[in-house]
Design a protein around this motif. Sequence first.
Motif, short mmCIF file in Angstrom:
data_model
loop_
_atom_site.label_atom_id
_atom_site.label_comp_id
_atom_site.label_asym_id
_atom_site.label_seq_id
_atom_site.Cartn_x
_atom_site.Cartn_y
_atom_site.Cartn_z
N SER A 11 -2.20 37.19 39.53
CA SER A 11 -1.98 35.88 38.91
C SER A 11 -3.21 35.18 38.37
O SER A 11 -3.08 34.31 37.52
N THR A 12 -4.39 35.49 38.86
CA THR A 12 -5.56 34.75 38.39
C THR A 12 -6.02 35.30 37.04
O THR A 12 -5.75 36.46 36.70
N PRO A 13 -6.70 34.48 36.24
CA PRO A 13 -7.15 34.96 34.94
C PRO A 13 -7.98 36.24 35.06
O PRO A 13 -8.81 36.37 35.96
N ARG A 14 -7.71 37.17 34.18
CA ARG A 14 -8.40 38.45 34.10
C ARG A 14 -8.20 39.34 35.33
O ARG A 14 -8.88 40.34 35.49
N ALA A 15 -7.25 39.01 36.18
CA ALA A 15 -7.03 39.82 37.38
C ALA A 15 -6.65 41.25 37.02
O ALA A 15 -7.12 42.19 37.66
N VAL A 16 -5.84 41.43 36.00
CA VAL A 16 -5.42 42.80 35.66
C VAL A 16 -6.56 43.57 35.02
O VAL A 16 -6.77 44.74 35.33
N SER A 17 -7.33 42.94 34.15
CA SER A 17 -8.39 43.68 33.47
C SER A 17 -9.57 43.96 34.39
O SER A 17 -10.21 45.01 34.29
N TYR A 18 -9.84 43.06 35.31
CA TYR A 18 -11.00 43.25 36.18
C TYR A 18 -10.61 43.81 37.55
O TYR A 18 -10.96 44.94 37.89
N ARG A 19 -9.84 43.05 38.34
CA ARG A 19 -9.55 43.49 39.71
C ARG A 19 -8.66 44.73 39.77
O ARG A 19 -8.92 45.65 40.53
N VAL A 20 -7.60 44.74 38.96
CA VAL A 20 -6.74 45.93 38.93
C VAL A 20 -7.41 47.05 38.16
O VAL A 20 -7.54 48.17 38.64
N GLY A 21 -7.86 46.75 36.94
CA GLY A 21 -8.38 47.78 36.04
C GLY A 21 -9.70 48.40 36.46
O GLY A 21 -9.94 49.58 36.19
N GLN A 22 -10.56 47.62 37.11
CA GLN A 22 -11.88 48.14 37.45
C GLN A 22 -12.09 48.38 38.94
O GLN A 22 -13.12 48.92 39.33
N MET A 23 -11.13 47.99 39.75
CA MET A 23 -11.26 48.21 41.20
C MET A 23 -10.07 48.99 41.75
O MET A 23 -10.20 50.13 42.15
N ILE A 24 -8.91 48.34 41.77
CA ILE A 24 -7.74 48.91 42.44
C ILE A 24 -7.25 50.18 41.77
O ILE A 24 -7.05 51.20 42.44
N LEU A 25 -7.05 50.15 40.46
CA LEU A 25 -6.50 51.32 39.77
C LEU A 25 -7.40 52.55 39.89
O LEU A 25 -6.90 53.63 40.22
N PRO A 26 -8.71 52.44 39.66
CA PRO A 26 -9.55 53.63 39.84
C PRO A 26 -9.48 54.19 41.27
O PRO A 26 -9.49 55.41 41.46
N GLN A 27 -9.39 53.31 42.25
CA GLN A 27 -9.27 53.77 43.64
C GLN A 27 -7.93 54.47 43.87
O GLN A 27 -7.88 55.49 44.56
N LEU A 28 -6.87 53.93 43.29
CA LEU A 28 -5.55 54.59 43.41
C LEU A 28 -5.58 55.96 42.75
O LEU A 28 -5.05 56.93 43.29
N GLU A 29 -6.19 56.03 41.58
CA GLU A 29 -6.26 57.30 40.87
C GLU A 29 -7.07 58.34 41.65
O GLU A 29 -6.74 59.52 41.64
N ALA A 30 -8.11 57.89 42.36
CA ALA A 30 -8.96 58.80 43.13
C ALA A 30 -8.41 59.05 44.54
O ALA A 30 -8.95 59.89 45.27
N GLY A 31 -7.38 58.30 44.92
CA GLY A 31 -6.83 58.46 46.27
C GLY A 31 -7.68 57.84 47.36
O GLY A 31 -7.61 58.25 48.52
#
Length: 136
Positions: A11-31
Motif C-alpha cells: 500500500s505505501t508509495p513505490r512499495a511494489v517497485s522497491y520493496r516487492v521488486g527489489q527485495m521480496i520478489l528476488p528472494q522468492l525467485e531464489a528460494g
Amino acid sequence: MSAPKVAYIVSTPRAVSYRVGQMILPQLEAGTHGAHVVAMFFFDDNLYALRKGHPLGERIARIAKENNIILMMCDACALERGQAIGETRWCAPDGQGRKTPGHVQPVDTVEGVLVGCFPDLYAALATQPPDYIITI
C-alpha cells in the motif's frame, strides 16, 4: 519448524517497485525469502505493475502461479485506474455498505490477478490462512 505463512498488503508509495521488486520478489525467485507468501493485496498506484506486459508484474505473476500466491488488487483502486470494469464489491456508489457484492473484473492485467476488497481477501485466505499480515 516450517516457514511462517505471510500475506503482504502492498500500500505505501513505490512499495511494489522497491520493496516487492527489489527485495521480496528476488528472494522468492531464489528460494531464500524465509517465509511462505500466501497473498499479495495491492493498493493505489502499486496496481500499475500488474498491467499485462509490465516486466515486474509478469515476474510477480509467474512466481505467484508457481507458489500458489493469491494476487488481488483493490477494487476501488483498480476501477479508478482503468484496470477493472464494473462496480465496487462491497460499497455502493452512495458510500453505503452492500450485503450483496457488486461485480467487477480485471482488465488487461497479468495472469491470475483478482479484484476485490477486504471481505474477498479474507474469503480467499480461508483455505490458506497466514500467520502474519504485513503492510509494506
